[in-house]
Design a protein around this motif. Structure first.
Motif, PDB file in Angstrom:
ATOM      1  N   GLU A 104     -37.142 -48.643 121.473  1.00  0.00           N
ATOM      2  CA  GLU A 104     -36.362 -49.768 121.977  1.00  0.00           C
ATOM      3  C   GLU A 104     -35.582 -49.408 123.247  1.00  0.00           C
ATOM      4  N   ARG A 105     -35.113 -48.166 123.314  1.00  0.00           N
ATOM      5  CA  ARG A 105     -34.264 -47.767 124.444  1.00  0.00           C
ATOM      6  C   ARG A 105     -35.031 -47.001 125.517  1.00  0.00           C
ATOM      7  N   ALA A 106     -36.341 -46.888 125.343  1.00  0.00           N
ATOM      8  CA  ALA A 106     -37.142 -46.157 126.329  1.00  0.00           C
ATOM      9  C   ALA A 106     -37.047 -46.829 127.702  1.00  0.00           C
ATOM     10  N   VAL A 147     -27.349 -42.837 119.194  1.00  0.00           N
ATOM     11  CA  VAL A 147     -27.509 -41.420 118.846  1.00  0.00           C
ATOM     12  C   VAL A 147     -28.943 -41.119 118.455  1.00  0.00           C
ATOM     13  N   LYS A 148     -29.536 -42.000 117.660  1.00  0.00           N
ATOM     14  CA  LYS A 148     -30.913 -41.766 117.229  1.00  0.00           C
ATOM     15  C   LYS A 148     -31.898 -41.919 118.381  1.00  0.00           C
ATOM     16  N   ALA A 149     -31.581 -42.773 119.323  1.00  0.00           N
ATOM     17  CA  ALA A 149     -32.449 -42.932 120.490  1.00  0.00           C
ATOM     18  C   ALA A 149     -32.487 -41.651 121.319  1.00  0.00           C
ATOM     19  N   SER A 199     -37.305 -42.689 108.770  1.00  0.00           N
ATOM     20  CA  SER A 199     -38.242 -43.791 108.589  1.00  0.00           C
ATOM     21  C   SER A 199     -38.690 -44.318 109.946  1.00  0.00           C
ATOM     22  N   GLU A 200     -39.679 -45.215 109.904  1.00  0.00           N
ATOM     23  CA  GLU A 200     -40.133 -45.841 111.147  1.00  0.00           C
ATOM     24  C   GLU A 200     -38.981 -46.569 111.827  1.00  0.00           C
ATOM     25  N   ALA A 201     -38.082 -47.141 111.028  1.00  0.00           N
ATOM     26  CA  ALA A 201     -36.942 -47.856 111.613  1.00  0.00           C
ATOM     27  C   ALA A 201     -36.068 -46.915 112.434  1.00  0.00           C
ATOM     28  N   ASP A 202     -35.902 -45.671 111.955  1.00  0.00           N
ATOM     29  CA  ASP A 202     -35.110 -44.693 112.699  1.00  0.00           C
ATOM     30  C   ASP A 202     -35.794 -44.340 114.011  1.00  0.00           C
ATOM     31  N   LEU A 203     -37.113 -44.210 113.975  1.00  0.00           N
ATOM     32  CA  LEU A 203     -37.869 -43.811 115.161  1.00  0.00           C
ATOM     33  C   LEU A 203     -37.937 -44.927 116.199  1.00  0.00           C
ATOM     34  N   GLU A 206     -31.203 -35.216 113.438  1.00  0.00           N
ATOM     35  CA  GLU A 206     -30.501 -36.173 114.283  1.00  0.00           C
ATOM     36  C   GLU A 206     -31.055 -37.588 114.106  1.00  0.00           C
ATOM     37  N   LEU A 207     -32.303 -37.676 113.654  1.00  0.00           N
ATOM     38  CA  LEU A 207     -32.952 -38.965 113.467  1.00  0.00           C
ATOM     39  C   LEU A 207     -32.696 -39.567 112.088  1.00  0.00           C
TER      40      LEU A 207
END
Length: 231
Positions: A61-63, A82-84, A52-56, A91-92
């Motif tokens: 956020e961590r860029a 992990v998702k970042a 979902s968009e929340a996962d992406l 993995e996402l």
């Protein structure tokens, strides 16, 4: 009377990805299709998870931030990290996916979404294969039915099929989802049932009844012991 099910409102043309779909392709698919999530499926269309968009957003956020790790790291923070760092869909994705089936009622699907805090449910057949997806918007769309459609259901399904009321005895008017019943039926129980069933028709917001009746069949006769009542 027709009871709406998930299979009646779900989207069958479902965009999907496999576990090895790159992050960038997942993003492009969401943007191109104008959707907020995509199921991750295997070669048999069995759902492994949902991206979902929340996962992406974890990557956004961590860029540009250094990889921060803590000795005592909670599950939510660990999953976000992990998702970042994820590069492919498997993995996402959030797994296992919360799913439903075509025969589920709309209230049941709505309760499941609320309980699991999700915005959509992949719909699976009896073999566990993806056949559609249902969103909150799909569930709400049922309550945006035209007044003419609601009236047709009340007349055909409630009055004619269930209660066997002859045409002309009951007038049905619908305005903005509010049903007004007027006329006369044979029994009080039929009048009360008409109101209850009309209220269960999809899209109905309220039922107002001025129905009359010939016989009050809800009254229980009382008599003294040993005395046979006379009909």
């Amino acid at each position: 009377m027709r009871t709406w099910q998930v299979g009646d409102v779900m989207t069958v043309d479902v965009a999907t990805v496999d576990g090895q779909t790159p992050y960038r392709e997942v993003v492009d698919l969401l943007v191109r299709r104008g959707i907020s999530a995509v199921p991750v499926v295997d070669g048999f269309r069995r759902v492994r998870g949902v991206v979902s968009e929340a996962d992406l957003l974890h990557k956004v956020e961590r860029a540009g931030r250094p990889d921060e790790r803590r000795i005592f790291e909670g599950r939510r923070r660990r999953d976000a990290r992990v998702k970042a760092d994820a590069m492919v869909a498997e993995e996402l994705m959030t797994a296992p996916a919360v799913t439903t089936h075509p025969g589920a009622s709309l209230p049941a699907a709505a309760r499941l979404m609320d309980r699991e805090q999700v915005k959509r449910l992949p719909v699976l057949d009896d073999l566990g294969r993806l056949v559609g997806i249902v969103t909150r918007a799909d569930l709400l769309r049922v309550h945006l039915r035209r007044d003419s459609e609601i009236r047709e259901d009340v007349v055909q399904e409630v009055l004619r099929r269930v209660l066997a009321v002859r045409d002309g005895l009951v007038t049905v008017r619908v305005r903005h989802g509010e049903v007004a019943l007027d006329g006369r039926v044979d029994r009080r129980s039929s009048a009360e049932l008409a109101v209850r069933l009309a209220g269960q028709v999809s899209g109905v917001t309220q039922v107002v009844s001025t129905l009359g009746y010939e016989v009050d069949d809800t009254v229980t006769l009382e008599w003294a012991p040993g005395v046979t009542p006379v009909a």
